[in-house]
Write a protein that holds these residues in place. Structure first.
Motif, PDB file in Angstrom:
ATOM      1  N   VAL A   1      -2.300  -5.273   1.364  1.00  0.00           N
ATOM      2  CA  VAL A   1      -0.907  -5.686   1.354  1.00  0.00           C
ATOM      3  C   VAL A   1      -0.779  -7.108   1.886  1.00  0.00           C
ATOM      4  CG1 VAL A   1      -0.466  -4.710   3.647  1.00  0.00           C
ATOM      5  CG2 VAL A   1       1.437  -5.016   2.038  1.00  0.00           C
ATOM      6  N   GLY A   2       0.089  -7.896   1.204  1.00  0.00           N
ATOM      7  CA  GLY A   2       0.320  -9.278   1.608  1.00  0.00           C
ATOM      8  C   GLY A   2      -0.615 -10.287   0.977  1.00  0.00           C
TER       9      GLY A   2
ATOM     10  N   ARG B   1      11.601 -11.882  -8.901  1.00  0.00           N
ATOM     11  CA  ARG B   1      10.239 -12.222  -8.469  1.00  0.00           C
ATOM     12  C   ARG B   1       9.554 -13.122  -9.494  1.00  0.00           C
ATOM     13  NH1 ARG B   1       7.148  -6.886  -6.644  1.00  0.00           N
ATOM     14  NH2 ARG B   1       5.660  -8.485  -5.917  1.00  0.00           N
TER      15      ARG B   1
ATOM     16  N   ASP C   1       6.668 -15.479  -7.844  1.00  0.00           N
ATOM     17  CA  ASP C   1       5.819 -14.519  -7.147  1.00  0.00           C
ATOM     18  C   ASP C   1       4.987 -13.706  -8.132  1.00  0.00           C
ATOM     19  OD1 ASP C   1       6.785 -15.397  -4.752  1.00  0.00           O
ATOM     20  OD2 ASP C   1       8.362 -13.866  -4.627  1.00  0.00           O
TER      21      ASP C   1
ATOM     22  N   ASN D   1       1.644 -11.975  -2.666  1.00  0.00           N
ATOM     23  CA  ASN D   1       2.204 -11.157  -1.581  1.00  0.00           C
ATOM     24  C   ASN D   1       2.510  -9.747  -2.077  1.00  0.00           C
ATOM     25  OD1 ASN D   1       3.148 -10.450   0.939  1.00  0.00           O
ATOM     26  ND2 ASN D   1       5.160 -11.411   0.669  1.00  0.00           N
ATOM     27  N   ILE D   2       1.428  -9.080  -2.475  1.00  0.00           N
ATOM     28  CA  ILE D   2       1.603  -7.736  -3.023  1.00  0.00           C
ATOM     29  C   ILE D   2       2.062  -6.792  -1.923  1.00  0.00           C
ATOM     30  CG2 ILE D   2      -0.799  -7.029  -2.634  1.00  0.00           C
ATOM     31  CD1 ILE D   2      -0.658  -5.642  -5.371  1.00  0.00           C
ATOM     32  N   GLN D   3       2.890  -5.811  -2.333  1.00  0.00           N
ATOM     33  CA  GLN D   3       3.483  -4.857  -1.403  1.00  0.00           C
ATOM     34  C   GLN D   3       3.111  -3.430  -1.815  1.00  0.00           C
ATOM     35  OE1 GLN D   3       5.071  -5.776   1.409  1.00  0.00           O
ATOM     36  NE2 GLN D   3       4.589  -7.926   0.773  1.00  0.00           N
ATOM     37  N   PRO D   4       3.289  -2.464  -0.893  1.00  0.00           N
ATOM     38  CA  PRO D   4       2.973  -1.070  -1.260  1.00  0.00           C
ATOM     39  C   PRO D   4       3.737  -0.582  -2.476  1.00  0.00           C
ATOM     40  CG  PRO D   4       3.165  -1.289   1.117  1.00  0.00           C
ATOM     41  CD  PRO D   4       3.610  -2.583   0.559  1.00  0.00           C
ATOM     42  N   THR D   5       4.966  -1.131  -2.715  1.00  0.00           N
ATOM     43  CA  THR D   5       5.733  -0.706  -3.896  1.00  0.00           C
ATOM     44  C   THR D   5       5.098  -1.172  -5.188  1.00  0.00           C
ATOM     45  OG1 THR D   5       7.096  -2.689  -3.659  1.00  0.00           O
ATOM     46  CG2 THR D   5       7.888  -0.663  -2.595  1.00  0.00           C
ATOM     47  N   ASP D   6       4.143  -2.103  -5.112  1.00  0.00           N
ATOM     48  CA  ASP D   6       3.473  -2.596  -6.320  1.00  0.00           C
ATOM     49  C   ASP D   6       2.288  -1.729  -6.688  1.00  0.00           C
ATOM     50  OD1 ASP D   6       5.203  -4.781  -6.582  1.00  0.00           O
ATOM     51  OD2 ASP D   6       4.029  -5.979  -5.147  1.00  0.00           O
TER      52      ASP D   6
ATOM     53  N   VAL E   1      -2.811  -0.295  -3.237  1.00  0.00           N
ATOM     54  CA  VAL E   1      -2.473  -1.227  -2.156  1.00  0.00           C
ATOM     55  C   VAL E   1      -2.673  -0.508  -0.833  1.00  0.00           C
ATOM     56  CG1 VAL E   1      -0.723  -2.723  -1.155  1.00  0.00           C
ATOM     57  CG2 VAL E   1      -0.825  -2.397  -3.642  1.00  0.00           C
TER      58      VAL E   1
ATOM     59  N   SER F   1      -3.198  -0.909   3.621  1.00  0.00           N
ATOM     60  CA  SER F   1      -2.669  -1.700   4.737  1.00  0.00           C
ATOM     61  C   SER F   1      -3.719  -2.683   5.235  1.00  0.00           C
ATOM     62  CB  SER F   1      -2.236  -0.769   5.881  1.00  0.00           C
ATOM     63  OG  SER F   1      -3.369  -0.022   6.329  1.00  0.00           O
TER      64      SER F   1
END
Length: 864
Positions: free
Chosen positions: A20-21, A70, A75, A92-97, A124, A126
């Motif tokens: 993530v991130g 985005r 992004d 900046n990938i997130q858990p929702t991706d 994804v 942590s």
């Protein structure tokens, strides 16, 4: 294969694990398609079942409302890598991706074949990686001396739920870029950076792992290149579905800033100039900030060139870390203070000029009591010039004896004057020179007569070497400051200018002598007026008329001027007519008498008249020549060649001048027969192996002679060329007594020479070869008996040459080889036929049953 061919869309094999991130890049490519080379791509995303449109390369309205913000901010974007490949970049990938991503390509094919989309799963996780310095402290500053050792630590740990590996790299930044020092890869291998391989193999750079996930960098023998900012770079890797390693994130932390204080070695003084016999004082200073316990090791070097290496330089003195100094008589090395070492060279010499430099090494004690060398430096060379002490003196040259005329003695004295500072270490030698005097303005270089080395060894020049060895020239040292040159008998060639050079030599410490100064004297002229020598020679014929067989007699009277007590040597020469083949140059040296009245036969080769010529001295200036039993072949011009000699030094005679008399002619008026010679051959062209007959025919005109009153010497020659442009080769000869002589031959052919009639002589060549060709001729020397019974030799007569051509008989040459070849071929053919017949009759006979073949029609190509 054609059925299976179609469009193929490819994405990486999933799942793709990302942190993530971080930034995620998903490539997509297409192959085996029709249509334009540049293809378009659509990307969609699904968390469960339905797909949401993300971005497209050709439709700007393709993006769903959820992703428009985005995509607009950049992004999420597409990056084309080629005409048939793009990359989906998510920053900046997130858990929702997390979910499934599908790549599609609109069809441009004529027919629908293959797959037009592909999916990949993205997972994804942590961020569980943390990197810090030692005990969580921020970057520290270290100030070290060159040669010291230091250690740096960093801590790296990960709590990722996936099975990941860490890759730890220590880096240094000395400018604007970071450089790898040493890495522990995610595969557990140590990898040194560029330029650190040698130090890693030597153990000067190490990377160790410790407790609490620490990684320690150890650096030994620190140098100037180790100064800079150090950081610990840690990356996290995971093995993908295709078994390849993928880097999912990277973090770094600056650990320390290291400054290295260099150790410098310099010589306190710059270029030095000292005078011979003085002392040279140099100091080697070691500059270092090291405050602990250390010992220095110093070594002084000397070289003649500033570019010499340590291996080429000479070691003067050294002191080790225990303060033990190597021994020397005139050179001392002292320890002035903690960081200074003084070199003192006493009683310097000219050969001490050169370049001096020192080398220093610093040693520090280790825990086990041993010593370790941490640094070694060499100073820049210092130029030292030693000025020689030149003695002050003058040189005076005078002539104590001068010649008034030739053969008088000459003596010159070269004296050293006003000598100062000439101590026991100074030695003087002399060199004598001669310069010829010219009336014009031409420049003449001087010639060395003799010179002395420092040990007073006399070395002679080319001009005086022979005369000095004969005792005609004497070089001596009359006194400590006087050198002399004496010419016992001075000749005209000795006239000219003479001067001397006094050289001063200084003795060095190794007892060798080196030239330090040259002083040249003024020149002294040796000259006297002389008159040219004159010599007159007159030849007189005593008998105005005589015939062949009588004695020829003539006298040579000599008169000279300006020659002191001369003596004469006489040579009698004869100039024969051009028809005389015994001497093609025309002039024959007959007999000579030297200045000591010694008679010698020169080119007189008539063995029957060895005592037929006499030369005697009648008076001091008159000589008489007699020739007994003269022959017609003696006709010609006779002269006296006289050389005047004057006494030289050491009882030797010196040639003064030459003179030539008037000619005296011997001409026989005879009414005898005239002989002619010709060469004849019936077959001048022959084949190899045949016999060649050549006839030398003598014809006679005028008075006829009886065969017993004439005889002939016949000699055959051959010229191996068509144009008579080579030297003749002697074949054979037959003298008037019937004795045949042949020259040595290299081929297989043979010669015979015979007299077939009183006036005909035949030469036969048996078994002619190709090298027997050429122009052949004979030379006949007639001998005629006079009325008094004396044989007289007539001039030689040369016949006109005839060309003998030797050809090869082709038929005879190939007859026997052809017959032998035909016979062998016939025998081999008959033998082959016989062998074939016997083999087919008895060896290879067998019954062969022929099977019946079915008769069928050919099939058409369409059915086939």
């Amino acid at each position: 294969l054609a059925f299976c061919r179609g469009r193929v869309v490819r994405v990486p094999k999933g799942p793709l694990i990302r942190v993530v991130g971080t930034e995620v890049v998903i490539p997509c490519s297409v192959s085996d398609y029709d249509g334009p080379s540049e293809q378009n791509f659509d990307w969609e995303f699904s968390r469960e079942t339905d797909f949401l449109r993300i971005v497209s390369t050709w439709d700007s309205t393709f993006t769903s409302e959820e992703y428009q913000k985005r995509v607009g901010h950049g992004d999420i974007r597409l990056r084309r890598s080629s005409n048939d490949a793009v990359e989906l970049v998510i920053r900046n990938i997130q858990p929702t991706d997390q979910g499934r991503y599908k790549c599609s390509t609109p069809s441009t094919d004529a027919t629908v074949q293959g797959n037009y989309d592909a999916e990949v799963q993205v997972k994804v996780i942590s961020d569980g990686l943390s990197v810090s310095g030692s005990k969580g402290r921020s970057s520290v500053s270290l100030r070290l001396a060159e040669g010291d050792s230091f250690k740096l630590r960093c801590s790296a740990i990960t709590t990722s739920p996936e099975h990941t590996h860490l890759h730890v790299t220590w880096q240094i930044r000395s400018g604007s870029t970071w450089q790898d020092i040493l890495s522990l890869t995610h595969e557990g291998k140590f990898q040194p950076g560029a330029g650190y391989e040698e130090r890693y193999r030597n153990g000067d750079i190490r990377l160790d792992t410790g407790a609490n996930d620490t990684y320690r960098l150890s650096v030994s023998q620190a140098s100037a290149v180790d100064g800079g900012v150090y950081r610990c770079l840690v990356s996290e890797w995971v093995r993908g579905a295709d078994s390849s390693w993928q880097k999912i994130q990277e973090k770094s932390v600056e650990i320390a800033s290291v400054a290295i204080q260099q150790t410098d070695v310099v010589i306190s003084t710059s270029n030095v100039s000292v005078t011979e016999r003085d002392s040279l004082d140099l100091t080697c200073n070691i500059t270092t900030d090291r405050s602990g316990i250390f010992q220095a090791e110093v070594m002084w070097y000397f070289s003649v060139s500033p570019d010499d290496t340590l291996s080429d330089a000479q070691v003067l003195l050294s002191v080790d870390r225990d303060s033990v100094v190597s021994d020397s008589t005139l050179i001392s090395l002292s320890h002035v203070d903690r960081n200074s070492y003084r070199l003192l060279v006493r009683d310097v010499d000219v050969e001490d000029s050169g370049y001096y430099f020192c080398q220093a090494a610093i040693w520090v004690p280790l825990h086990n009591g041993s010593w370790h060398k941490v640094v070694e430096r060499t100073s820049a060379p210092v130029s030292v010039v030693v000025t020689a002490l030149e003695p002050d003196y003058g040189v005076f040259l005078n002539a104590s004896k001068t010649p008034k005329f030739s053969d008088d003695p000459t003596e010159l004295h070269c004296r050293i004057t006003n000598a100062q500072d000439t101590e026991a270490n100074i030695r003087f030698t002399v060199s004598w020179y001669y310069r010829q005097r010219l009336r014009s303005d031409d420049v003449v270089t001087e010639e060395l007569l003799a010179t002395m080395d420092a040990d007073w060894t006399l070395l002679l020049g080319d001009r005086s070497r022979e005369r000095t060895q004969n005792g005609e020239i004497i070089f001596s040292k009359k006194a400590v400051d006087v050198f002399s040159l004496r010419i016992q008998w001075t000749s005209e060639s000795d006239r000219g200018d003479y001067f001397c050079v006094i050289s001063a030599w200084s003795r060095h410490r190794n007892n060798s002598w080196v030239k330090s100064k040259d002083v040249t004297s003024a020149s002294v002229s040796i000259f006297w007026a002389t008159q040219d020598y004159t010599l007159t020679v007159e030849a007189v014929k005593l008998k105005p008329f005589f015939v062949a067989g009588h004695t020829f007699e003539m006298t040579c009277k000599v008169s000279s001027k300006n020659i002191k007590t001369p003596r004469y040597s006489v040579l009698i020469t004869a100039e024969k007519p051009l028809t005389d083949h015994s001497n093609p140059n025309g002039t024959t040296r007959i007999i000579s008498l030297n200045q000591d009245s010694v008679v010698r036969l020169e080119d007189w080769t008539d063995q029957t008249r060895v005592d037929g010529v006499v030369l005697e001295k009648v008076q001091e200036n008159e000589f008489r020549y007699r020739m007994y039993q003269t022959q017609i072949s003696d006709a010609g011009l006779y002269r006296c060649v006289v050389t005047a000699w004057s006494p030289g030094g050491g009882g030797m005679w010196r040639e003064a001048v030459n003179g030539l008399s008037n000619p005296i002619q011997i001409d026989f008026q005879t009414s005898g027969p005239v002989f002619n010679v010709s060469v004849h051959s019936d077959s001048p062209t022959i084949y190899q192996g045949e016999l060649a007959d050549l006839l030398c025919i003598v014809t006679m005109e005028g008075i006829a002679l009886e065969p017993d009153d004439m005889s002939f010497d016949v000699t055959w020659f051959a010229v191996r060329s068509f144009a008579l442009d080579r030297e003749p080769v002697l074949l054979a000869s037959l003298d008037r007594r019937g004795i045949v002589s042949q020259s040595r031959r290299n081929g297989s052919s043979d010669l015979s020479l015979e007299r077939i009639s009183p006036l005909e002589f035949r030469l036969r060549v048996h078994g002619c070869e190709d090298h027997d060709f050429g122009n052949h001729y004979c030379v006949v020397t007639p001998w005629v008996r006079s009325a008094t019974g004396v044989w007289q030799r007539e001039p030689d007569i040369k016949a006109k040459p005839i060309f003998l051509s030797v050809k090869m008989d082709v038929l005879n040459a190939f007859k026997y080889p052809l017959l032998i070849g035909i016979g062998l071929a016939t025998i081999i053919g008959l033998l082959s036929c016989l062998i074939g017949y016997c083999s087919s009759r008895w060896c290879c006979k067998k019954e062969v049953q022929e099977t019946r073949r079915e008769r069928r029609r050919l099939m058409s190509m369409e059915m086939d």
